[in-house]
Design an enzyme around this catalytic site. Structure first.
Site, PDB file in Angstrom:
ATOM      1  N   ASN A 107       0.833  -1.198   0.000  1.00  0.00           N
ATOM      2  CA  ASN A 107       0.000   0.000   0.000  1.00  0.00           C
ATOM      3  C   ASN A 107       0.869   1.249   0.000  1.00  0.00           C
ATOM      4  O   ASN A 107       1.938   1.278   0.612  1.00  0.00           O
ATOM      5  CB  ASN A 107      -0.909  -0.023   1.238  1.00  0.00           C
ATOM      6  CG  ASN A 107      -1.866   1.136   1.267  1.00  0.00           C
ATOM      7  OD1 ASN A 107      -1.501   2.237   1.650  1.00  0.00           O
ATOM      8  ND2 ASN A 107      -3.093   0.884   0.872  1.00  0.00           N
ATOM      9  N   HIS A 126      -3.506  -1.582   4.369  1.00  0.00           N
ATOM     10  CA  HIS A 126      -4.526  -1.279   5.367  1.00  0.00           C
ATOM     11  C   HIS A 126      -5.634  -2.322   5.317  1.00  0.00           C
ATOM     12  O   HIS A 126      -5.668  -3.169   4.426  1.00  0.00           O
ATOM     13  CB  HIS A 126      -5.096   0.126   5.149  1.00  0.00           C
ATOM     14  CG  HIS A 126      -5.735   0.324   3.810  1.00  0.00           C
ATOM     15  ND1 HIS A 126      -5.163   1.114   2.849  1.00  0.00           N
ATOM     16  CD2 HIS A 126      -6.862  -0.170   3.267  1.00  0.00           C
ATOM     17  CE1 HIS A 126      -5.931   1.108   1.778  1.00  0.00           C
ATOM     18  NE2 HIS A 126      -6.967   0.328   2.005  1.00  0.00           N
ATOM     19  N   LYS A 172      -1.215  -7.802  14.415  1.00  0.00           N
ATOM     20  CA  LYS A 172      -0.868  -7.123  15.671  1.00  0.00           C
ATOM     21  C   LYS A 172       0.599  -6.697  15.627  1.00  0.00           C
ATOM     22  O   LYS A 172       1.394  -7.259  14.882  1.00  0.00           O
ATOM     23  CB  LYS A 172      -1.095  -8.057  16.864  1.00  0.00           C
ATOM     24  CG  LYS A 172      -2.556  -8.409  17.076  1.00  0.00           C
ATOM     25  CD  LYS A 172      -2.729  -9.286  18.283  1.00  0.00           C
ATOM     26  CE  LYS A 172      -4.205  -9.622  18.449  1.00  0.00           C
ATOM     27  NZ  LYS A 172      -4.445 -10.592  19.492  1.00  0.00           N
ATOM     28  N   ARG A 186       2.129 -15.414  15.688  1.00  0.00           N
ATOM     29  CA  ARG A 186       2.463 -15.404  17.106  1.00  0.00           C
ATOM     30  C   ARG A 186       3.973 -15.218  17.227  1.00  0.00           C
ATOM     31  O   ARG A 186       4.736 -15.592  16.337  1.00  0.00           O
ATOM     32  CB  ARG A 186       2.001 -16.683  17.792  1.00  0.00           C
ATOM     33  CG  ARG A 186       2.638 -17.926  17.298  1.00  0.00           C
ATOM     34  CD  ARG A 186       1.989 -19.189  17.896  1.00  0.00           C
ATOM     35  NE  ARG A 186       2.712 -20.377  17.521  1.00  0.00           N
ATOM     36  CZ  ARG A 186       2.649 -20.971  16.340  1.00  0.00           C
ATOM     37  NH1 ARG A 186       1.885 -20.463  15.391  1.00  0.00           N
ATOM     38  NH2 ARG A 186       3.340 -22.049  16.079  1.00  0.00           N
TER      39      ARG A 186
END
Length: 191
Positions: A107, A126, A172, A186
């Site tokens: 992006n 995004h 995250k 993770r």
């Protein structure tokens, strides 16, 4: 605040930040700044040379008008023919390395640090939120190694010296000096 500003300036065309001072970069050094990171890969060298050139022409309205045919050629050749979407407004530090660049989508609002590695079929951008608006794009630190088929979406931050394993979906933040794998990604302890 000052270090954030200097870090942001370092990623702008023709500026090189050394020990807190701003030094203007040579035009040819700017165009070839990714060359050594892609030594055995002429396609990546060519794509990044063309990207740096289109990024340079995008700085001023007059050069946008004069070099409009080049913008179209870049879009056709790099984005449509080779399938490598590196928009002209994208912010990338020096030393970017592309391995098998097909199906690479980044992006235009993404910020990528220095000496990063991107592999094939990677998407960075995004995400659409529940209210219909879009989140911010990721900010990726220096020396980040991104594996094949990785998806990094949302307004997240990936720290320096991070390795992201193939096929990971990162939604995250990832702290510096870590390894991320899996869907959803993770954090693994780095040995």
């Amino acid at each position: 605040m000052k270090t954030l500003l200097l870090k942001r300036l370092q990623l702008l065309p023709l500026f090189n930040i050394k020990s807190g001072t701003i030094k203007k970069m040579n035009f040819f050094a700017y165009l070839f700044q990714d060359w050594s990171a892609n030594r055995q890969n002429f396609k990546a060298q060519l794509v990044l040379f063309l990207f740096r050139l289109v990024q340079f022409f995008n700085r001023y309205t007059i050069t946008k008008i004069i070099f409009f045919p080049y913008f179209m050629l870049y879009r056709f050749w790099v984005e449509w023919s080779w399938g490598i979407e590196l928009p002209r407004k994208l912010t990338i530090g020096k030393g970017l390395s592309l391995y098998h660049g097909q199906a690479l989508v980044v992006n235009k609002s993404t910020v990528i640090g220095e000496n990063c590695v991107l592999r094939n079929s990677t998407t960075i951008g995004h995400k659409k939120l529940a209210d219909g608006s879009f989140s911010k794009s990721p900010v990726i630190g220096n020396n980040v190694d991104i594996g094949a088929n990785v998806c990094i979406i949302g307004g997240i931050t990936i720290g320096d010296n991070v390795i992201i394993g193939a096929g990971s979906v990162v939604i995250k933040d990832i702290p510096a000096n870590s390894i991320a794998v899996g869907n959803p990604a993770r954090i693994l302890a780095r040995s």
